[in-house]
Scaffold this motif. Sequence first.
Motif: not given
Length: 341
Positions: A127-154
């Motif tokens: 649960k995140v109330g605003r944004s996820i900032i994950a640029d240049e990270s090891g992230l490989q996948e996103l959870p189903h149904g992700l919803s953010l009122p702010g930004s998603l930077i990957v």
Amino acid sequence: MSEFLEIGGKSYPVAHSPKGVTLLTGGELFLADVRDEEFPQEIHWVDGNLHLYHCAFRKLPSPLQVKGDLVVCDCPGLELPADLEVTGNLSLSDSRMRSENLPAGLAVGESLYMANCGFRKLPSDLKVGRSIIADESGLQELPHGLSLPGSLIVSGTAIARLPERLRIGSALVLKDCPISELPDDLCVGDSLDLSGTAVSRLPDELTLQADLFLEGSQVEQLPDRLSVNYLSITKTRIREIPPTTRVTVSLFANFTQVRSLPDSLSQLTELALVGSAVERLPENLQIDGDLFLADSALRVLPRKLSVRGTIYLGGTSVPKDGVPQDSRTGADLTVDWDWRP
């Protein structure tokens, strides 16, 4: 009544209650260079911002609620506990944590910062109330149904597909990700950045309130009725801009095969068509900044043209006596005949 608890050889005020111990921060507490591997496990609340710098902690107590921001910096051995709640921002970008997993039950009231981290995926119950900032990270996948009122930077991650029902209230930045398609039900509120991706088609019903960046992507066609502030299609395969397209600030279409601009794009702050195949500009074009046309195929400027900045015509076939006076002021237009990319 407050007492004291020792952390790393120093005493810090705490408050006891039947439910556990609260670490009293006075609003903000910095723990730096603590060599203890064990953070006091009886602490379950922190009443303000908590900063952990260059600490040897391996685990934090579970559950733990931080009533403010939690900032982790240079704590490579730390693993976050299950059911961690941070009411402010959770900043892990400089944590150097070796862990590849974020804990289950993680709740962040504001934004999650995890750029340059090794985390490979996000918890399904995150649960995140605003944004996820994950640029240049090891992230490989996103959870189903992700919803953010702010930004998603990957940007710069290994994200190769987006989950269905993804809802982003502000900006979605996928720059340089190995992604080739977008879900038809993608919902983005403000801006979308697909620069450097293999995406070739945009959703038919895509609506944005701010910007669209497609530079270097494989997108071949813009959707009808697109309305944005900034539009960048530089170095794309796009050959035509639909007549229903509306851009309120700037258009960047350098090194494209676009041959003409629709009349709907006659008022802009900045227009860049360097190295493009453009042959026709809208009549009564008004540019509040600069107009970049160097090395384009343009031969004739519009008879009614107003540019408050500089027109760059190096490498074009526009004759020097073919520059009209400013249609708004009657003054001579400022032209640079030499600059080329």
